[in-house]
Design an enzyme around this catalytic site. Structure first.
Site, PDB file in Angstrom:
ATOM      1  N   ARG A 104       0.998  -1.439  -0.116  1.00 31.17           N
ATOM      2  CA  ARG A 104       0.127  -0.022   0.135  1.00 31.17           C
ATOM      3  C   ARG A 104       0.427   0.847   0.059  1.00 31.17           C
ATOM      4  O   ARG A 104       0.642   2.303  -0.876  1.00 31.17           O
ATOM      5  CB  ARG A 104      -1.130  -0.135   1.522  1.00 31.17           C
ATOM      6  CG  ARG A 104      -1.838  -1.528   1.319  1.00 31.17           C
ATOM      7  CD  ARG A 104      -2.524  -1.190   2.613  1.00 31.17           C
ATOM      8  NE  ARG A 104      -3.732  -2.070   2.521  1.00 31.17           N
ATOM      9  CZ  ARG A 104      -3.537  -2.528   3.310  1.00 31.17           C
ATOM     10  NH1 ARG A 104      -2.287  -2.333   3.874  1.00 31.17           N
ATOM     11  NH2 ARG A 104      -4.054  -3.626   3.613  1.00 31.17           N
TER      12      ARG A 104
ATOM     13  N   GLU B 181       5.328 -19.740   1.475  1.00 30.55           N
ATOM     14  CA  GLU B 181       4.519 -20.401   2.472  1.00 30.55           C
ATOM     15  C   GLU B 181       4.398 -22.021   2.274  1.00 30.55           C
ATOM     16  O   GLU B 181       4.652 -22.017   1.181  1.00 30.55           O
ATOM     17  CB  GLU B 181       3.394 -19.680   2.246  1.00 30.55           C
ATOM     18  CG  GLU B 181       2.086 -20.185   2.696  1.00 30.55           C
ATOM     19  CD  GLU B 181       2.294 -20.322   4.750  1.00 30.55           C
ATOM     20  OE1 GLU B 181       2.321 -21.768   5.058  1.00 30.55           O
ATOM     21  OE2 GLU B 181       2.876 -19.515   5.053  1.00 30.55           O
TER      22      GLU B 181
ATOM     23  N   CYS C  28      -7.631 -20.442  13.686  1.00 34.91           N
ATOM     24  CA  CYS C  28      -8.373 -20.373  15.320  1.00 34.91           C
ATOM     25  C   CYS C  28      -9.675 -20.407  14.774  1.00 34.91           C
ATOM     26  O   CYS C  28     -10.400 -21.055  16.144  1.00 34.91           O
ATOM     27  CB  CYS C  28      -8.582 -18.404  16.193  1.00 34.91           C
ATOM     28  SG  CYS C  28      -7.174 -17.691  16.486  1.00 34.91           S
TER      29      CYS C  28
ATOM     30  N   ASN D  75      -1.514 -10.199  13.378  1.00 38.82           N
ATOM     31  CA  ASN D  75      -2.274  -8.968  12.273  1.00 38.82           C
ATOM     32  C   ASN D  75      -1.201  -7.553  12.956  1.00 38.82           C
ATOM     33  O   ASN D  75      -1.096  -7.418  11.577  1.00 38.82           O
ATOM     34  CB  ASN D  75      -4.299  -9.430  12.558  1.00 38.82           C
ATOM     35  CG  ASN D  75      -4.223 -10.488  11.439  1.00 38.82           C
ATOM     36  OD1 ASN D  75      -4.017 -10.054  10.056  1.00 38.82           O
ATOM     37  ND2 ASN D  75      -4.719 -10.984  12.316  1.00 38.82           N
TER      38      ASN D  75
ATOM     39  N   TYR E 226     -25.964  -0.828  31.902  1.00 35.03           N
ATOM     40  CA  TYR E 226     -25.533  -1.394  32.400  1.00 35.03           C
ATOM     41  C   TYR E 226     -28.184  -1.597  32.295  1.00 35.03           C
ATOM     42  O   TYR E 226     -28.307  -0.903  31.562  1.00 35.03           O
ATOM     43  CB  TYR E 226     -26.001  -0.749  33.972  1.00 35.03           C
ATOM     44  CG  TYR E 226     -27.676  -2.410  35.157  1.00 35.03           C
ATOM     45  CD1 TYR E 226     -27.177  -2.943  35.208  1.00 35.03           C
ATOM     46  CD2 TYR E 226     -28.317  -0.918  35.228  1.00 35.03           C
ATOM     47  CE1 TYR E 226     -28.765  -3.530  35.602  1.00 35.03           C
ATOM     48  CE2 TYR E 226     -29.804  -1.234  35.679  1.00 35.03           C
ATOM     49  CZ  TYR E 226     -29.416  -2.391  36.056  1.00 35.03           C
ATOM     50  OH  TYR E 226     -31.116  -3.046  36.564  1.00 35.03           O
TER      51      TYR E 226
ATOM     52  N   TRP F 174     -24.567  -4.051  39.565  1.00 35.09           N
ATOM     53  CA  TRP F 174     -23.179  -3.684  40.160  1.00 35.09           C
ATOM     54  C   TRP F 174     -22.415  -4.812  38.669  1.00 35.09           C
ATOM     55  O   TRP F 174     -22.897  -6.067  39.413  1.00 35.09           O
ATOM     56  CB  TRP F 174     -22.300  -4.244  41.366  1.00 35.09           C
ATOM     57  CG  TRP F 174     -22.722  -3.127  42.280  1.00 35.09           C
ATOM     58  CD1 TRP F 174     -23.374  -2.402  42.384  1.00 35.09           C
ATOM     59  CD2 TRP F 174     -22.440  -2.002  42.572  1.00 35.09           C
ATOM     60  NE1 TRP F 174     -23.226  -1.251  43.562  1.00 35.09           N
ATOM     61  CE2 TRP F 174     -22.163  -1.187  43.267  1.00 35.09           C
ATOM     62  CE3 TRP F 174     -20.380  -2.076  41.605  1.00 35.09           C
ATOM     63  CZ2 TRP F 174     -21.381   0.631  43.375  1.00 35.09           C
ATOM     64  CZ3 TRP F 174     -19.792  -0.517  42.083  1.00 35.09           C
ATOM     65  CH2 TRP F 174     -20.179   0.515  42.937  1.00 35.09           C
TER      66      TRP F 174
ATOM     67  N   ARG G 290     -14.511  -4.322  43.407  1.00 36.65           N
ATOM     68  CA  ARG G 290     -15.108  -3.627  45.379  1.00 36.65           C
ATOM     69  C   ARG G 290     -13.603  -4.381  46.061  1.00 36.65           C
ATOM     70  O   ARG G 290     -12.995  -4.054  47.094  1.00 36.65           O
ATOM     71  CB  ARG G 290     -15.759  -3.660  44.979  1.00 36.65           C
ATOM     72  CG  ARG G 290     -16.497  -2.306  44.626  1.00 36.65           C
ATOM     73  CD  ARG G 290     -18.339  -2.584  44.593  1.00 36.65           C
ATOM     74  NE  ARG G 290     -19.086  -2.306  46.087  1.00 36.65           N
ATOM     75  CZ  ARG G 290     -19.676  -2.481  46.878  1.00 36.65           C
ATOM     76  NH1 ARG G 290     -21.294  -2.889  45.587  1.00 36.65           N
ATOM     77  NH2 ARG G 290     -20.041  -2.375  47.847  1.00 36.65           N
TER      78      ARG G 290
END
Length: 460
Positions: A24, A37, A47, A312, A433, A441, A449
């Protein structure tokens, strides 16, 4: 003026991302790019192999992001089924062997070199380990070979050796294909990428799914039948029948070429680079992907972490620098997520053993909560474990085991680690939430916490 010559060794994520980004930035008459390769496939998602084997996704074509023809159409000379066998750094050239052309060898010169040789599955030197029916799962060729074995097998018994990410994912794939699956794990608990107390939760869940999981199992051999095919796996004290054996014992950097050329390697055997992904001590050689070690932003040490996300990014950085721009890869916090059936498993940052090895004093906090508001349909339990530095309260690591919606919560902790936040600062995070998504929470904040309280109780 002749074009500069860039040679890329390895045609998957890091290598072809580097080649594409360099193209590019520089035209073919400025930079000639040749990539090698050795397999049949390029730019693919390794994956996705367990999900292909399990029948959840199509393959192999669906797992290929860009074909060899597409790379060549962008003026990248990609040579498939060609293995690089030697690096001649003094003369600036690589020796190659064509795997499908009678083994013909030749030399190709370079001005700039990118090493993206990946990783290789751990394969201990045991009797029968190379027998037909024993499979590592590293690339698409491996996935196709395993599927061929499954199609030809009349039996339905599988043994998976190793209960890391690949091991548990392949166990699920084989369960989906109707196999009775036994997983043999040498450690005290599956998923050694978790602390043992969190790995115990994974073991309990796997057993509940009908996956026989044997802990503390040291594999001694693969037994074969009269035709030489795998028929069982033995440990110190037992024998487990198998129509197919899958190796899931992790990977190590594939750096044999680099080592032979005298390039610097780290403790894990991965190549060492600077922040620009340039190999240390070299002006014109870069390396990225599963063959390198990278900086752990939490411990300050280098680590080998084989993930496509990193590969990547490495390739993008390398391509920018090779192409005349400038980019850096600052490091990682070690985030990973996986699943076995409906159990989601995630971690980021340091485990207890990593923190001890780094000389850090720390506290831990573990909470059990739910993935949604407790009263909302589908609420399921999830466990969150948090490590914090004892004196400062700096977040050191998080592990999560739970059902739907548990795994990706680790991204909250990954951002907090990257930002160097304390667990007390985390308690004030303004997270989304609504009852279908979280208790009021969030479990990560509940753990923060509790960790904050542990830091205060520990004092200096």
């Amino acid at each position: 003026m002749a074009a500069e010559r860039l040679v890329v060794v390895g045609g998957d994520a890091a290598g072809m991302a580097a080649a594409s980004q360099a193209r590019r930035l520089r035209k073919p008459d400025e930079l000639a790019i040749t990539a090698f390769e050795r397999s049949h496939f390029t730019s693919y998602s390794a994956c996705g192999i367990p999900y292909w084997v399990g029948g959840e996704v199509d393959g192999p074509d669906a797992l290929i992001a860009r074909t060899a023809e597409e790379h060549r159409a962008r003026d990248i000379d990609l040579r498939m089924r060609t293995e690089v066998t030697e690096l001649d750094l003094d003369r600036g050239r690589v020796r190659t062997r064509e795997l499908d052309n009678g083994g013909r060898e030749s030399w190709t010169g370079f001005d700039k070199l990118v090493l993206a040789t990946g990783a290789r599955p751990r394969r201990p030197p045991l009797p029968g380990i190379d027998a037909p029916g024993v499979h590592g799962v590293q690339n698409l060729d491996d996935g196709q070979a395993l599927l061929d074995t499954l199609a030809a097998s009349a039996g339905r018994r599988a043994v998976v050796v190793g209960a890391g990410y690949i091991g548990v994912e392949m166990a699920e794939a084989l369960i989906r294909r109707g196999y009775a699956v036994t997983v043999l794990e040498q450690s005290a608990q599956p998923m050694s990428t978790l602390d043992p107390d969190m790995g115990a939760l994974v073991h309990e869940a796997m057993c509940g799914m009908g996956i026989e999981t044997v802990r503390g199992a040291t594999v001694t051999a693969v037994l074969t039948d009269a035709e030489g095919r795998a028929r069982a796996v033995t440990t110190d004290d037992a024998e487990f029948p198998a129509d197919v054996v899958v190796l899931g014992m992790g990977v190590r950097p594939e750096t044999s070429l680099a080592a032979a050329a005298g390039l610097p390697l780290g403790e894990s055997g991965g190549l060492l680079t600077d922040l620009a992904m340039r190999v240390r001590g070299q002006d014109h050689i870069w390396a990225g992907g599963d063959c390198v070690e990278v900086l752990d932003l939490v411990s300050g040490h280098t680590r080998h972490i084989a993930l496509g996300t990193h590969a990547n990014k490495h390739g993008q950085v390398i391509g920018a620098n090779v192409g005349g721009g400038y980019a850096t890869f600052p490091g990682v916090v070690g985030t990973a997520v996986s699943k076995v059936c409906d159990l989601e498993i995630a971690r980021t940052g340091l485990l207890e053993r990593h923190a001890h090895a780094a000389g850090l004093r720390f506290v831990t906090a573990t909470v059990e909560a739910t993935n949604r508001a407790g009263y909302y349909p589908g609420a399921r339990p999830m466990h969150v474990k948090m490590l914090a530095e004892r004196r400062t309260g700096r977040l050191l690591g998080v592990q999560i085991v739970g059902r739907e919606g548990a795994g990706k919560r680790v991204d909250i902790a990954a951002v907090a680690l990257t930002a160097g936040m304390t667990v007390e600062q985390m308690t004030a995070l303004d997270l989304g939430y609504a009852p279908p998504f979280s208790p009021v929470w969030d479990p990560v904040l509940v753990a923060a916490r509790k960790a904050t309280g542990a830091v205060r109780a520990a004092g200096v």
